[in-house]
Design an enzyme around this catalytic site. Sequence first.
Site, PDB file in Angstrom:
ATOM      1  N   ASP A 213      13.081  20.924  43.399  1.00 17.29           N
ATOM      2  CA  ASP A 213      13.277  18.804  43.415  1.00 17.29           C
ATOM      3  C   ASP A 213      13.879  18.823  41.533  1.00 17.29           C
ATOM      4  O   ASP A 213      13.796  18.321  40.999  1.00 17.29           O
ATOM      5  CB  ASP A 213      11.583  19.212  42.643  1.00 17.29           C
ATOM      6  CG  ASP A 213      10.911  19.591  43.885  1.00 17.29           C
ATOM      7  OD1 ASP A 213      11.139  19.963  44.752  1.00 17.29           O
ATOM      8  OD2 ASP A 213       9.067  19.138  43.134  1.00 17.29           O
TER       9      ASP A 213
ATOM     10  N   ASP B 159      13.650  20.528  38.457  1.00 15.88           N
ATOM     11  CA  ASP B 159      13.781  18.967  37.680  1.00 15.88           C
ATOM     12  C   ASP B 159      15.144  19.073  36.514  1.00 15.88           C
ATOM     13  O   ASP B 159      15.069  18.404  35.990  1.00 15.88           O
ATOM     14  CB  ASP B 159      12.430  19.004  37.102  1.00 15.88           C
ATOM     15  CG  ASP B 159      11.091  18.684  38.008  1.00 15.88           C
ATOM     16  OD1 ASP B 159      11.291  18.861  39.241  1.00 15.88           O
ATOM     17  OD2 ASP B 159      10.221  18.016  37.862  1.00 15.88           O
TER      18      ASP B 159
END
Length: 584
Positions: A422, A401
Amino acid sequence: MTRIKEFFTKLSESSTNQNISNIPKKKKKLFLALFATLLVVAAVIGIVAGVNSRKNSGDNGNEPHHAILKSSCSSTRYPDLCFSAIAAVPEASKKVTSQKDVIEMSLNITTTAVEHNYFGIQKLLKRTNLTKREKVALHDCLETIDETLDELHKAVEDLEEYPNKKSLSQHADDLKTLMSAAMTNQGTCLDGFSHDDANKHVRDALSDGQVHVEKMCSNALAMIKNMTDTDMMIMRTSNNRKLIEETSTVDGWPAWLSTGDRRLLQSSSVTPNVVVAADGSGNFKTVAASVAAAPQGGTKRYIIRIKAGVYRENVEVTKKHKNIMFIGDGRTRTIITGSRNVVDGSTTFKSATVAVVGEGFLARDITFQNTAGPSKHQAVALRVGADLSAFYNCDMLAYQDTLYVHSNRQFFVNCLIAGTVDFIFGNAAAVLQNCDIHARKPNSGQKNMVTAQGRADPNQNTGIVIQKSRIGATSDLKPVQGSFPTYLGRPWKEYSRTVIMQSSITDVIHPAGWHEWDGNFALNTLFYGEHQNAGAGAGTSGRVKWKGFRVITSATEAQAFTPGSFIAGSSWLGSTGFPFSLGL
């Protein structure tokens, strides 16, 4: 209803005539329980009958406002909620004369619901048994709800001016952006309670209210899209040409970046308002202190120069600090670094080393970093929720992230983004142009996902676009990339939308290209597109066969995802001073 009354009259008389004290104890309890149950049933039937009676005696469905309301709500995802919420407003018939009226009433009703949720969260914060993360997550909710209220107020103001003051396309994009962000905020609040089972009881206490607001925002967004699409189609037809503003460009920059801001982003000599220096040679020693001292609500560009150095701090540019610009001494020399992470009790939202919400934010020549490492799970380097924000010559470095493109319209050019799981995620309308996007070596057993886009509604004007960029691997991953599969992305939310075009993709990317989030979730509703990419990892013959994946062959379709179209770039990017391209 009359028969029910007669039944209870007889039952009451029977119980009065009979000496209840003579009834055995167990039977007495059963009798009283039955009596109480029948009372509740009668009450419910009475309420329903009363409502139906009022409906039948009132609006017969042939009134003009009824037709307008029904027609407007028919374009929404939750038409029953849309209709009932507005129909319940006293004297609604006198207020509804157009679809615009229906939208405005819907926004006002939604605002009331958001305020109710705010007070509910304040009440939850008074609980004494909350964990550290629950407290952080509840404060995240208060922040995102506060932003939602601003977005709803702005939407009402913009709607009142519609279709004047601005072009139709600008009105449409602004309104859809506001409502898309408002929807995203509701999900962000609930996401803060999804890290473990222990805090889900708090999530349950919030869920109904947040989901209700999300649905109301969805309905308003759908009606706005329907209204603006119709009006723009009428204008195109009447003019027999495309709208002028749809084709306007400024030297390849989105128009929302003024000429002055373009110069600021590219010029080597800029006079700052204040200077930050860790050695004490400037106005401030920390970046956070310089932001706190900046004027609030400023309409003029406020420039903060951050001299070379490593700044170990967490920085928030709040919604009150508008038109702030960070200028560093170089992406390898000016570094803002932190290590907040989910494992140690933060939420993903609050883990960001730098979080930017204030509209019109610009940054150049800086590194944003989170050093928590892959074992600490979600740990954000940079979170951006600032509308009309842009970043030039910046590095975003972390693991899981890395870059949280949370909401609103964003542009990244000549940037480096590196991470593992991600590492570019969120629900902004974000374009990354001429960027280097590198997967890093993750923990054993992990897979790398370049993107995890969070579009939750088909009408949201959001998505991640990677254009004219380079997707590859860092030096630590390259020798072992066969052991750590890397994919272009996976669907975080149901209508996830990501487009990779005109980019170079190395063989670090798995031939399938994309990966599931959880089984078949979103595979039919997502939109993943690839257009004119090159490199060893760009071949599409082995790509996933999902309904939502497509190879874009039409230049016209691809044009919709360029900065000029996707983030209304022609109206603002010119002001940044950063180099950019509006089209293909």
